[in-house]
Scaffold this motif. Structure first.
Motif, mmCIF file in Angstrom:
data_model
loop_
_atom_site.group_PDB
_atom_site.id
_atom_site.type_symbol
_atom_site.label_atom_id
_atom_site.label_comp_id
_atom_site.label_asym_id
_atom_site.label_seq_id
_atom_site.Cartn_x
_atom_site.Cartn_y
_atom_site.Cartn_z
ATOM 1 N N ARG A 23 63.910 -77.592 -46.162
ATOM 2 C CA ARG A 23 65.043 -78.507 -46.001
ATOM 3 C C ARG A 23 66.297 -77.749 -45.564
ATOM 4 N NH1 ARG A 23 65.144 -83.995 -47.472
ATOM 5 N NH2 ARG A 23 63.097 -84.737 -46.883
ATOM 6 N N ALA A 26 65.976 -76.773 -41.863
ATOM 7 C CA ALA A 26 66.043 -77.919 -40.954
ATOM 8 C C ALA A 26 67.386 -78.626 -41.005
ATOM 9 C CB ALA A 26 64.928 -78.913 -41.297
ATOM 10 N N LEU A 27 68.057 -78.578 -42.158
ATOM 11 C CA LEU A 27 69.315 -79.299 -42.346
ATOM 12 C C LEU A 27 70.267 -78.422 -43.167
ATOM 13 C CD1 LEU A 27 70.273 -82.169 -41.516
ATOM 14 C CD2 LEU A 27 69.792 -82.870 -43.858
ATOM 15 N N TYR A 84 61.734 -83.846 -42.280
ATOM 16 C CA TYR A 84 62.304 -82.633 -41.682
ATOM 17 C C TYR A 84 61.225 -81.565 -41.572
ATOM 18 C CZ TYR A 84 66.721 -84.896 -42.648
ATOM 19 O OH TYR A 84 67.756 -85.806 -42.672
#
Length: 308
Positions: A23, A26-27, A84
């Motif tokens: 996570r 990806a973000l 994600y």
């Protein structure tokens, strides 16, 4: 190479850490820690029918998904899936498999409309649209380097206004719950929700492992909290999770006062990076953040799909 999808194993620290790591990759504009992942798992109501999914390729976690029903909406049948994949592990089928698994679960639980946040990049948008999702509103991620210069000084508090922190309400946080409920009701959203459960708020929000009560600013007037800026931290990064003002007190600069005070305390405490997010149509808050020196570093788009 074989990709499979399974449920996250919350009792396996390595599995939870891998989920949080994917996570983060990806973000990176949102704080992801194993503690926060476990907190969400522990405090999502059973009626949400939620699952945290992992896409695994030959034993390596390369994708994740958080899915469920919007349990606190008066309109039934609304679900969400936020998928994600590691940026360096795309085009291996993980995203498609996560979406299919999520859709099968949510439709089996009665969902008729599905919502998903998608990073506003051509490949991601094309992925969503190829699966029947339609583009809706967007939201920006913003970043401020706290090591480079000093944010503008906080404005002077108006007469009769007191600046405090969330820590000052530790004995009785209910007034903060009332303010949070009022401001959340006015946040831009595709789904109407009812925010009325104080005990759930205590468990999910007040006791969140990333909540920094000392850096969360609260503006008090007429004997009650009327504006606040909620701070989450993970050691080096500081995130404004929410800034809002009670309806009767808007237009007086109180949100700016709360956020400025929190930012300065965060910088003094040694935090080096400040992050926040705003709906793309929230011009007043975007202007406040621009004045502090924040710059847009990413954008997400809300996608929706109606299912039979």
């Amino acid at each position: 190479m074989t990709v499979l999808v399974r449920d996250l194993r919350p009792d396996d620290p390595a599995d939870v850490a891998a989920f949080a790591h994917v996570r983060h990759l990806a973000l990176p504009y949102i704080l992801w820690t194993p503690e926060a992942v476990l907190h969400r798992l522990a405090h999502t109501p059973a009626e949400a029918r939620s699952r945290s999914l992992v896409a695994e390729e030959d034993g390596e976690t390369i994708g994740t998904a958080q899915i469920g029903l919007v349990h606190d909406s008066p309109e039934p049948g609304q679900g969400y899936l936020n998928v994600y994949v590691r940026p360096d592990r795309t085009r291996r089928g993980a995203g498609g498999l996560l979406v299919r698994t999520a859709e099968e679960h949510l439709t089996a639980e009665g969902a008729t409309r599905l919502y998903s946040w998608v990073l506003d990049e051509p490949a991601n948008c094309a992925f969503a649209e190829a699966r029947g999702y339609r583009r809706r509103r967007s939201a920006h991620f913003l970043r401020l380097d706290l090591t480079d210069g000093t944010p503008p000084p906080p404005p002077t508090a108006p007469p009769g206004v007191e600046l405090r922190t969330a820590a000052d309400f530790a004995a009785d946080p209910r007034p903060l719950f009332a303010l949070d409920a009022e401001t959340m009701a006015d946040e831009p959203s595709d789904v109407e929700t009812e925010f009325t459960d104080y005990e759930a708020w205590l468990a999910e929000t007040w006791r969140h492992p990333l909540l920094n009560r000392e850096l969360t600013s609260v503006v008090v007037a007429d004997g009650r909290p009327v504006a606040f800026s909620v701070a989450y931290t993970d050691g080096t990064r500081y995130v404004t999770a929410m800034t809002g003002t009670a309806r009767a007190f808007r237009g007086r600069g109180l949100a700016k006062l709360a956020k400025a005070a929190s930012l300065h305390r965060a910088r003094a405490a040694g935090y080096t990076e400040a992050l926040t997010g705003n709906d793309a149509g929230n011009d007043p808050m975007l202007a406040i953040n621009k004045g502090f020196g924040y710059e847009i570093c990413g954008t997400e788009v809300r996608y929706v799909r109606d299912v039979a």
